[in-house]
Motif scaffolding. Structure first.
Motif, PDB file in Angstrom:
ATOM      1  N   ALA A  56      24.319 -89.392 -73.741  1.00  0.00           N
ATOM      2  CA  ALA A  56      25.267 -90.363 -74.302  1.00  0.00           C
ATOM      3  C   ALA A  56      24.704 -91.010 -75.562  1.00  0.00           C
ATOM      4  N   ILE A  57      23.402 -91.289 -75.580  1.00  0.00           N
ATOM      5  CA  ILE A  57      22.766 -91.877 -76.762  1.00  0.00           C
ATOM      6  C   ILE A  57      22.852 -90.918 -77.947  1.00  0.00           C
ATOM      7  N   VAL A  58      22.552 -89.660 -77.711  1.00  0.00           N
ATOM      8  CA  VAL A  58      22.581 -88.669 -78.794  1.00  0.00           C
ATOM      9  C   VAL A  58      23.997 -88.518 -79.339  1.00  0.00           C
ATOM     10  N   ARG A  59      24.999 -88.511 -78.472  1.00  0.00           N
ATOM     11  CA  ARG A  59      26.390 -88.433 -78.953  1.00  0.00           C
ATOM     12  C   ARG A  59      26.765 -89.661 -79.771  1.00  0.00           C
ATOM     13  N   ALA A  60      26.368 -90.844 -79.269  1.00  0.00           N
ATOM     14  CA  ALA A  60      26.766 -92.090 -79.928  1.00  0.00           C
ATOM     15  C   ALA A  60      26.108 -92.254 -81.288  1.00  0.00           C
ATOM     16  N   ARG A  61      24.861 -91.828 -81.421  1.00  0.00           N
ATOM     17  CA  ARG A  61      24.156 -92.028 -82.694  1.00  0.00           C
ATOM     18  C   ARG A  61      24.686 -91.116 -83.796  1.00  0.00           C
ATOM     19  N   GLU A  62      25.422 -90.051 -83.446  1.00  0.00           N
ATOM     20  CA  GLU A  62      26.023 -89.195 -84.462  1.00  0.00           C
ATOM     21  C   GLU A  62      27.106 -89.937 -85.223  1.00  0.00           C
ATOM     22  N   THR A  63      27.722 -90.901 -84.563  1.00  0.00           N
ATOM     23  CA  THR A  63      28.745 -91.727 -85.202  1.00  0.00           C
ATOM     24  C   THR A  63      28.132 -92.893 -85.956  1.00  0.00           C
ATOM     25  N   GLU A  64      27.152 -93.530 -85.314  1.00  0.00           N
ATOM     26  CA  GLU A  64      26.509 -94.714 -85.914  1.00  0.00           C
ATOM     27  C   GLU A  64      25.132 -94.894 -85.297  1.00  0.00           C
ATOM     28  N   PRO A  65      24.086 -95.048 -86.111  1.00  0.00           N
ATOM     29  CA  PRO A  65      22.732 -95.250 -85.555  1.00  0.00           C
ATOM     30  C   PRO A  65      22.670 -96.544 -84.737  1.00  0.00           C
ATOM     31  N   PHE A  66      21.776 -96.571 -83.754  1.00  0.00           N
ATOM     32  CA  PHE A  66      21.543 -97.781 -82.968  1.00  0.00           C
ATOM     33  C   PHE A  66      20.671 -98.752 -83.763  1.00  0.00           C
ATOM     34  N   THR A  67      21.090-100.001 -83.817  1.00  0.00           N
ATOM     35  CA  THR A  67      20.311-101.024 -84.514  1.00  0.00           C
ATOM     36  C   THR A  67      20.056-102.253 -83.653  1.00  0.00           C
ATOM     37  N   THR A  68      20.994-102.604 -82.776  1.00  0.00           N
ATOM     38  CA  THR A  68      20.840-103.795 -81.946  1.00  0.00           C
ATOM     39  C   THR A  68      21.081-103.469 -80.477  1.00  0.00           C
ATOM     40  N   SER A  69      20.659-104.386 -79.617  1.00  0.00           N
ATOM     41  CA  SER A  69      20.634-104.125 -78.183  1.00  0.00           C
ATOM     42  C   SER A  69      22.001-104.119 -77.519  1.00  0.00           C
ATOM     43  N   ALA A  70      22.956-104.899 -78.032  1.00  0.00           N
ATOM     44  CA  ALA A  70      24.248-105.021 -77.339  1.00  0.00           C
ATOM     45  C   ALA A  70      24.947-103.673 -77.222  1.00  0.00           C
ATOM     46  N   ARG A  71      24.886-102.873 -78.275  1.00  0.00           N
ATOM     47  CA  ARG A  71      25.551-101.564 -78.236  1.00  0.00           C
ATOM     48  C   ARG A  71      24.885-100.649 -77.217  1.00  0.00           C
ATOM     49  N   LEU A  72      23.566-100.713 -77.127  1.00  0.00           N
ATOM     50  CA  LEU A  72      22.858 -99.905 -76.136  1.00  0.00           C
ATOM     51  C   LEU A  72      23.200-100.352 -74.721  1.00  0.00           C
ATOM     52  N   VAL A  73      23.235-101.656 -74.493  1.00  0.00           N
ATOM     53  CA  VAL A  73      23.565-102.173 -73.164  1.00  0.00           C
ATOM     54  C   VAL A  73      24.970-101.743 -72.762  1.00  0.00           C
ATOM     55  N   GLU A  74      25.910-101.785 -73.709  1.00  0.00           N
ATOM     56  CA  GLU A  74      27.280-101.346 -73.421  1.00  0.00           C
ATOM     57  C   GLU A  74      27.290 -99.872 -73.031  1.00  0.00           C
ATOM     58  N   LEU A  75      26.530 -99.056 -73.743  1.00  0.00           N
ATOM     59  CA  LEU A  75      26.442 -97.627 -73.422  1.00  0.00           C
ATOM     60  C   LEU A  75      25.874 -97.420 -72.020  1.00  0.00           C
ATOM     61  N   LEU A  76      24.889 -98.216 -71.654  1.00  0.00           N
ATOM     62  CA  LEU A  76      24.273 -98.078 -70.328  1.00  0.00           C
ATOM     63  C   LEU A  76      25.269 -98.427 -69.226  1.00  0.00           C
ATOM     64  N   TYR A  77      26.054 -99.475 -69.447  1.00  0.00           N
ATOM     65  CA  TYR A  77      27.096 -99.814 -68.463  1.00  0.00           C
ATOM     66  C   TYR A  77      28.084 -98.666 -68.292  1.00  0.00           C
ATOM     67  N   ASP A  78      28.420 -98.014 -69.406  1.00  0.00           N
ATOM     68  CA  ASP A  78      29.380 -96.917 -69.340  1.00  0.00           C
ATOM     69  C   ASP A  78      28.773 -95.657 -68.715  1.00  0.00           C
ATOM     70  N   SER A  79      27.458 -95.473 -68.861  1.00  0.00           N
ATOM     71  CA  SER A  79      26.808 -94.240 -68.417  1.00  0.00           C
ATOM     72  C   SER A  79      26.391 -94.258 -66.960  1.00  0.00           C
ATOM     73  N   ILE A  80      26.089 -95.436 -66.435  1.00  0.00           N
ATOM     74  CA  ILE A  80      25.612 -95.549 -65.058  1.00  0.00           C
ATOM     75  C   ILE A  80      26.806 -95.809 -64.138  1.00  0.00           C
ATOM     76  N   PRO A  81      26.991 -95.020 -63.097  1.00  0.00           N
ATOM     77  CA  PRO A  81      28.143 -95.204 -62.200  1.00  0.00           C
ATOM     78  C   PRO A  81      28.200 -96.619 -61.620  1.00  0.00           C
ATOM     79  N   ALA A  82      29.406 -97.091 -61.389  1.00  0.00           N
ATOM     80  CA  ALA A  82      29.606 -98.462 -60.910  1.00  0.00           C
ATOM     81  C   ALA A  82      28.853 -98.718 -59.612  1.00  0.00           C
ATOM     82  N   ALA A  83      28.857 -97.746 -58.698  1.00  0.00           N
ATOM     83  CA  ALA A  83      28.161 -97.939 -57.427  1.00  0.00           C
ATOM     84  C   ALA A  83      26.677 -98.166 -57.641  1.00  0.00           C
ATOM     85  N   ALA A  84      26.076 -97.454 -58.586  1.00  0.00           N
ATOM     86  CA  ALA A  84      24.647 -97.597 -58.865  1.00  0.00           C
ATOM     87  C   ALA A  84      24.338 -98.910 -59.560  1.00  0.00           C
TER      88      ALA A  84
END
Length: 332
Positions: A170-198
């Motif tokens: 997911a990180i590699v896909r997302a950085r093709e659109t826009e490089p990561f610079t701050t933590s909020a975008r990464l945290v949002e990606l992690l919420y989307d990538s990790i299943p709700a139960a986990a």
């Protein structure tokens, strides 16, 4: 609570383990991970003739610790270095050995609390995570340049993240659109990538990824792998090495290193240990000591601590055997 009011994990126990080695006049402790100087302050107070050489790669931490410990005058010396440079630090001060070395591994409360340093995941901040902000690659560099296989390895090994491969992709896909610079975008990606139960167990879903990135950025395991033998080499007879680890890989390194120096090479079926084959060190903790429930309730960081300590009982080279064989008052 402000930074300087922070109480280090297992403080009283650490001081108790160090104190016997620091009883001789002008004894020297190397606080290899100085941080805000909490351990050093307690040692300087409890051991009135001891001196402390405090090492830290973080210049902000050095400055704050220097202010905190200024009342102890020349009993404290702060040094800007990485803790695997113990040998060089001592050589530059004319010391061939010291009486104790302390490691309190991991990230400090000051680094977590200062938003601009990028260690914390609960506040949007630049993705830096360097303990020395002037050197090396940042967390953003890692996220934006590592191939998916390497990112996955970092997250799995250092963060013990079950969904490492999914997150890395997911990180590699997302950085093709826009490089990561701050933590909020990464945290949002992690919420989307990790299943709700986990996400409902195991703490904040970003905790493991941020830990992994920090350890990679600062090369923490490789530094520790070099630092432990340097500390073992630095202490003379009666000297102690005390380590607080917070990650299973770190504790495994400590356990293995201490096992090597507290063991003999004599076969188990030999009825006695010949002179000269005795272990160099003895264990002074039984396994890994942990914080009790009261301390964990007051300071959640204490939950993962593993404390181990050893004492040198046999000299292996000139200078280790005689407490007065070097100039303890050598130039600083």
């Amino acid at each position: 609570m402000n930074d300087l009011a922070h109480v280090p994990v297992l403080l009283d126990r650490v001081v108790a383990l160090l104190a016997p080695a620091l009883e001789p006049p002008r004894s020297v402790l190397v606080d290899a991970t100085l941080g805000l100087g909490g351990h050093s302050a307690a040692v300087l107070e409890a051991c009135p003739t001891a001196r402390v050489i405090g090492i830290d790669r973080d210049v902000d931490a050095l400055a704050l610790a220097g202010e905190r410990l200024a009342e102890y005058g020349d009993r404290f010396t702060g040094v800007h270095a990485v803790y695997d440079e113990i040998g060089q630090v001592l050589a530059e001060r004319g010391l061939d050995r010291v009486d104790a070395v302390l490691f309190d591994l991991g990230v400090s409360s000051m680094q977590l609390d200062r938003v601009e340093r990028g260690f914390a995941y609960r506040t949007d901040a630049p993705l830096d995570m360097r303990m020395d902000p002037e050197r090396g690659r940042s967390a953003a560099d890692v996220l934006n340049t590592y191939p998916v296989e390497e990112l996955s390895r970092v997250l799995h090994v250092y963060g013990e993240e079950r969904f490492a491969r999914r997150i890395a992709a997911a990180i590699v896909r997302a950085r093709e659109t826009e490089p990561f610079t701050t933590s909020a975008r990464l945290v949002e990606l992690l919420y989307d990538s990790i299943p709700a139960a986990a996400r409902r167990t195991g703490g904040h879903p970003a905790k493991r990824t941020f830990q992994a990135l920090r350890m990679e950025v600062n090369d923490e395991l490789a530094v520790l792998r070099r630092a432990l033998p340097a500390a073992i080499e630095a202490v003379g007879v009666g000297g102690r090495v005390v380590v607080e680890a917070y990650h299973s890989l770190e504790d495994r390194l400590v356990k293995r290193t201490f096992a090597e120096v507290t063991s003999t090479d004599v076969p188990d079926d030999m009825p006695f240990v010949p002179e000269g084959h005795e272990p160099e060190f003895r264990r002074i903790t039984r396994g890994a000591e942990k914080a009790d429930a009261d301390e964990i309730a007051a300071n959640p960081r204490a939950a993962s601590v593993r404390l181990r300590a050893v004492e040198r009982v046999r000299a292996t080279r000139p200078g280790h055997e005689d407490p007065d064989s070097h100039q303890k008052g050598a130039t600083r």
